[in-house]
Design a protein around this motif. Structure first.
Motif, mmCIF file in Angstrom:
data_model
loop_
_atom_site.group_PDB
_atom_site.id
_atom_site.type_symbol
_atom_site.label_atom_id
_atom_site.label_comp_id
_atom_site.label_asym_id
_atom_site.label_seq_id
_atom_site.Cartn_x
_atom_site.Cartn_y
_atom_site.Cartn_z
ATOM 1 N N LEU A 1 0.828 -1.204 0.000
ATOM 2 C CA LEU A 1 0.000 0.000 0.000
ATOM 3 C C LEU A 1 0.863 1.256 0.000
ATOM 4 C CD1 LEU A 1 -2.869 1.250 0.292
ATOM 5 C CD2 LEU A 1 -2.462 1.201 2.751
ATOM 6 N N VAL A 2 1.850 1.292 0.878
ATOM 7 C CA VAL A 2 2.722 2.471 0.956
ATOM 8 C C VAL A 2 3.587 2.576 -0.293
ATOM 9 C CG1 VAL A 2 4.595 3.540 2.263
ATOM 10 C CG2 VAL A 2 2.698 2.480 3.470
ATOM 11 N N ALA A 3 4.130 1.470 -0.770
ATOM 12 C CA ALA A 3 4.961 1.502 -1.973
ATOM 13 C C ALA A 3 4.137 1.878 -3.196
ATOM 14 C CB ALA A 3 5.631 0.149 -2.196
ATOM 15 N N GLY A 4 2.870 1.511 -3.204
ATOM 16 C CA GLY A 4 2.011 1.792 -4.347
ATOM 17 C C GLY A 4 1.692 3.257 -4.551
ATOM 18 N N VAL A 5 1.968 4.091 -3.560
ATOM 19 C CA VAL A 5 1.725 5.527 -3.717
ATOM 20 C C VAL A 5 2.612 6.101 -4.816
ATOM 21 C CG1 VAL A 5 1.895 7.766 -2.557
ATOM 22 C CG2 VAL A 5 0.963 5.802 -1.334
ATOM 23 N N HIS A 6 3.879 5.723 -4.824
ATOM 24 C CA HIS A 6 4.809 6.233 -5.832
ATOM 25 C C HIS A 6 5.238 5.179 -6.853
ATOM 26 C CE1 HIS A 6 5.321 9.441 -2.815
ATOM 27 N NE2 HIS A 6 5.434 10.179 -3.901
ATOM 28 N N PHE A 7 5.043 3.918 -6.544
ATOM 29 C CA PHE A 7 5.474 2.833 -7.430
ATOM 30 C C PHE A 7 4.332 1.836 -7.636
ATOM 31 C CE2 PHE A 7 9.066 4.175 -4.746
ATOM 32 C CZ PHE A 7 9.911 4.688 -5.712
#
Length: 79
Positions: free
Chosen positions: A15-21
């Motif tokens: 979820l956190v990585a999906g914000v920018h990646f």
């Protein structure tokens, strides 16, 4: 490796990585799902055969963790 012990961390990292990646997060999520299937299939046949699934699942979680750190770093830098 118990699925319930690691699924929350995996989801949080993605979820956190999906914000920018988002594409990387999607691919790592797919690898984690395939790893879970391989783990279960290998464990059902012979417990010694579960290592490929374990490696795929834990590897995708570690990579997701590092991408989530990079995403948090980018969030902090944009302020």
């Amino acid at each position: 490796m118990n699925c319930m012990e690691t699924v929350l961390q995996q989801m949080l990292f993605m979820l956190v990585a999906g914000v920018h990646f988002p594409k990387v997060s999607y691919i790592l999520g797919a690898v984690a799902c395939i790893g879970r299937i391989l783990y279960a299939y290998g464990y059902a046949r012979d417990p010694k055969l579960r290592m490929p699934g374990f490696a795929a699942t834990m590897g995708s979680m570690m990579i997701s963790f590092f991408f989530s750190l990079a995403s948090i770093y980018q969030m902090v830098q944009t302020k």
